[in-house]
Design a protein around this motif. Sequence first.
Motif, PDB file in Angstrom:
ATOM      1  N   UNK A 147       2.847   3.181   0.625  1.00  0.00           N
ATOM      2  CA  UNK A 147       3.466   4.517   1.730  1.00  0.00           C
ATOM      3  C   UNK A 147       4.120   5.101   1.101  1.00  0.00           C
ATOM      4  N   UNK A 148       4.653   5.333  -0.038  1.00  0.00           N
ATOM      5  CA  UNK A 148       5.946   5.807  -0.652  1.00  0.00           C
ATOM      6  C   UNK A 148       4.245   6.733  -1.888  1.00  0.00           C
ATOM      7  N   UNK A 149       3.179   6.105  -1.680  1.00  0.00           N
ATOM      8  CA  UNK A 149       2.665   7.117  -2.924  1.00  0.00           C
ATOM      9  C   UNK A 149       1.755   7.822  -2.436  1.00  0.00           C
ATOM     10  N   UNK A 150       1.508   7.257  -1.012  1.00  0.00           N
ATOM     11  CA  UNK A 150       0.961   7.992   0.204  1.00  0.00           C
ATOM     12  C   UNK A 150       1.432   9.613  -0.008  1.00  0.00           C
ATOM     13  N   UNK A 151       3.430   9.138   0.827  1.00  0.00           N
ATOM     14  CA  UNK A 151       3.922  10.474   0.393  1.00  0.00           C
ATOM     15  C   UNK A 151       3.735  11.706  -0.291  1.00  0.00           C
ATOM     16  N   UNK A 152       3.681  10.705  -1.306  1.00  0.00           N
ATOM     17  CA  UNK A 152       3.292  11.480  -2.708  1.00  0.00           C
ATOM     18  C   UNK A 152       2.257  12.222  -2.341  1.00  0.00           C
ATOM     19  N   UNK A 153       1.412  11.906  -2.327  1.00  0.00           N
ATOM     20  CA  UNK A 153       0.012  12.475  -2.263  1.00  0.00           C
ATOM     21  C   UNK A 153       0.425  13.836  -1.073  1.00  0.00           C
ATOM     22  N   UNK A 276       2.261  10.482   8.974  1.00  0.00           N
ATOM     23  CA  UNK A 276       2.462   8.742   8.859  1.00  0.00           C
ATOM     24  C   UNK A 276       2.616   7.832   7.830  1.00  0.00           C
ATOM     25  N   UNK A 277       2.867   8.693   6.683  1.00  0.00           N
ATOM     26  CA  UNK A 277       2.557   7.704   5.506  1.00  0.00           C
ATOM     27  C   UNK A 277       4.723   7.742   5.714  1.00  0.00           C
ATOM     28  N   UNK A 278       5.652   8.089   5.938  1.00  0.00           N
ATOM     29  CA  UNK A 278       6.896   7.434   5.823  1.00  0.00           C
ATOM     30  C   UNK A 278       6.889   7.115   7.281  1.00  0.00           C
ATOM     31  N   UNK A 279       6.421   6.678   8.264  1.00  0.00           N
ATOM     32  CA  UNK A 279       6.131   6.070   8.695  1.00  0.00           C
ATOM     33  C   UNK A 279       6.413   5.143   8.852  1.00  0.00           C
ATOM     34  N   UNK A 280       4.776   4.862   7.792  1.00  0.00           N
ATOM     35  CA  UNK A 280       4.361   3.054   7.682  1.00  0.00           C
ATOM     36  C   UNK A 280       5.064   2.432   6.129  1.00  0.00           C
ATOM     37  N   UNK A 281       6.294   3.476   5.694  1.00  0.00           N
ATOM     38  CA  UNK A 281       6.800   3.470   4.569  1.00  0.00           C
ATOM     39  C   UNK A 281       7.905   2.476   5.189  1.00  0.00           C
ATOM     40  N   UNK A 282       9.136   2.462   6.287  1.00  0.00           N
ATOM     41  CA  UNK A 282      10.087   1.949   7.220  1.00  0.00           C
ATOM     42  C   UNK A 282       8.873   0.360   7.370  1.00  0.00           C
ATOM     43  N   UNK A 283       8.319   0.165   7.345  1.00  0.00           N
ATOM     44  CA  UNK A 283       7.684  -1.161   7.804  1.00  0.00           C
ATOM     45  C   UNK A 283       7.917  -2.159   6.610  1.00  0.00           C
ATOM     46  N   UNK A 284       8.057  -3.355   6.770  1.00  0.00           N
ATOM     47  CA  UNK A 284       8.858  -4.389   6.044  1.00  0.00           C
ATOM     48  C   UNK A 284       7.396  -5.313   5.156  1.00  0.00           C
ATOM     49  N   UNK A 285       6.409  -5.579   5.715  1.00  0.00           N
ATOM     50  CA  UNK A 285       4.918  -5.880   5.124  1.00  0.00           C
ATOM     51  C   UNK A 285       3.493  -5.816   6.249  1.00  0.00           C
ATOM     52  N   UNK A 327      -5.480   9.587  10.214  1.00  0.00           N
ATOM     53  CA  UNK A 327      -6.194   9.820   8.352  1.00  0.00           C
ATOM     54  C   UNK A 327      -5.776   8.842   7.817  1.00  0.00           C
ATOM     55  N   UNK A 328      -4.342   9.389   8.057  1.00  0.00           N
ATOM     56  CA  UNK A 328      -3.224   8.845   6.813  1.00  0.00           C
ATOM     57  C   UNK A 328      -2.943   7.307   6.705  1.00  0.00           C
ATOM     58  N   UNK A 329      -2.091   6.848   8.405  1.00  0.00           N
ATOM     59  CA  UNK A 329      -2.551   5.731   9.283  1.00  0.00           C
ATOM     60  C   UNK A 329      -3.542   4.357   8.997  1.00  0.00           C
ATOM     61  N   UNK A 330      -4.955   5.460   9.372  1.00  0.00           N
ATOM     62  CA  UNK A 330      -5.710   4.138   9.118  1.00  0.00           C
ATOM     63  C   UNK A 330      -5.590   3.980   7.766  1.00  0.00           C
ATOM     64  N   UNK A 331      -5.077   4.819   6.574  1.00  0.00           N
ATOM     65  CA  UNK A 331      -6.141   4.563   5.814  1.00  0.00           C
ATOM     66  C   UNK A 331      -4.922   4.031   4.323  1.00  0.00           C
ATOM     67  N   UNK A 332      -3.033   4.270   4.825  1.00  0.00           N
ATOM     68  CA  UNK A 332      -2.192   3.815   4.508  1.00  0.00           C
ATOM     69  C   UNK A 332      -1.819   1.979   4.841  1.00  0.00           C
ATOM     70  N   UNK A 333      -2.979   1.766   6.485  1.00  0.00           N
ATOM     71  CA  UNK A 333      -2.671   0.790   6.698  1.00  0.00           C
ATOM     72  C   UNK A 333      -3.950  -0.240   6.083  1.00  0.00           C
ATOM     73  N   UNK A 334      -5.683   0.391   5.638  1.00  0.00           N
ATOM     74  CA  UNK A 334      -6.130  -0.412   5.518  1.00  0.00           C
ATOM     75  C   UNK A 334      -5.965  -0.720   3.955  1.00  0.00           C
ATOM     76  N   UNK A 335      -5.052  -0.298   3.826  1.00  0.00           N
ATOM     77  CA  UNK A 335      -4.882  -0.035   2.126  1.00  0.00           C
ATOM     78  C   UNK A 335      -3.822  -1.402   1.907  1.00  0.00           C
ATOM     79  N   UNK A 336      -2.852  -1.136   2.510  1.00  0.00           N
ATOM     80  CA  UNK A 336      -1.663  -2.481   2.017  1.00  0.00           C
ATOM     81  C   UNK A 336      -2.629  -3.772   2.753  1.00  0.00           C
ATOM     82  N   UNK A 337      -3.511  -3.770   3.598  1.00  0.00           N
ATOM     83  CA  UNK A 337      -3.894  -4.360   4.008  1.00  0.00           C
ATOM     84  C   UNK A 337      -4.545  -5.515   3.151  1.00  0.00           C
TER      85      UNK A 337
END
Length: 424
Positions: A147-153, A276-285, A327-337
């Motif tokens: 998520x942090x990498x997505x935020x940087x992007x 979207x990326x910042x929101x996902x960065x706060x998640x634990x896993x 797009x970012x919610x789906x992209x970062x979420x799928x990448x993490x999974x």
Amino acid sequence: MSPFAHTTRALRHRNYRLYLSGQCISLMGTWMTRLALSWLTYRLTHSAFLLGLVGFAGQILTFALSPFAGVWVDRMDRRKLLVMTQVAAAGQSLALAALTLAGIITINEIIALAALQGLIDAFDMPARQSFVTKMVPDKEDLSNAIALNSSTVNVARLVGPSVAAVVIARMGEGWCFAIDGVSYLAVIASLLMMRITPDAPGDHYRPSMAAQLSEGWGYVTRFIPIRNILLLFAITSLMGMSQMALLPLFAAQVLHGGPHMLGLLTTASATGALAGAIQLASRKNALGLLKRIQQGGALFGVAIIVFGLSHWPVLSVIAMAFMGLGMMTGLAGSNTIIQTLAPEEKRGRVMSFYTMAFIGMTPFGSLLAGALAHRIGAPHTLLFSGVCVLLAGAWFWSQTGAMRVEMRARYEELGILQPKKEAA
């Protein structure tokens, strides 16, 4: 732990801090080049089809070579491979700069150099994605690092296009390419400064590339969660990412603007994606991200339709922001999974298929979008694309039950879920 410390916890890893600092600089140059290249193509040709063709040329080799590149990623030292790809990408940008500043660049050179970047990306993207686990060995911090990498992007997407619009207006596209070429020095330096045990070739080598390729393909096609995520993003890339190839046309013909309007649209998309990326960065896993992928896909499809129908700049900018968020919610979420589920010994190959599905399908979408826009107009093209994205999301939602069963078993194996606890 404070909320800020929790949201940035992956930064406690020194190697990841180095990588992210280098990426911050390099990615701004990358986004400057993306906007400048599309504007240069439109300025030279005024053709929606050629805009699509340049996008196709820039990513078709990524599609074709990613599976083979994934085998090499699993065999080679990933840091050395990344240094090589960054040096090659810098050379490509500087070549663009030299030809453009000399005033001799033509559409043929643009297509050829775009294809070269696609060749580089075929190796760079799976190597970069799979390298995250080397920099962040703690799985609890993996989703945060992604998520942090997505935020940087997306910070780069905010700053890069805005700077590029000013540079193009005052000095021309060539200087954007030159700045990008120099910016690669930052990420190369960060890679060289890392303290990472080199990958041992014996740990990754297999006698036959064909056997390794078949093993990787068998894994992603048989494991339902990864297979379905890859299929969803293949369709999303094919039909949904077409709006990026047509942005110069919308900026100039539909919204009656120029480079500044193009930069504003790109910046709006980046703003939504950053949120979207910042929101996902706060998640634990990775738990609960399957639902986020579904929500992101629905939002992305609706926003594409609104953008395609809009002739009002304010509404178009708002739609682009929601496109970026979806797009970012789906992209970062799928990448993490996928990064969480994939075994380490297959990670390079799995991420190469991810690259193939998400990035590699984009050239076909760009070519299709350019051809459709030429025949039925850009607004109707995006309307059609948005409907296709929504239909793909509906299919993905229908597969949720089967995916959760297999994901739960893998999460229990990894210790992320305890037996008999409800899967998120």
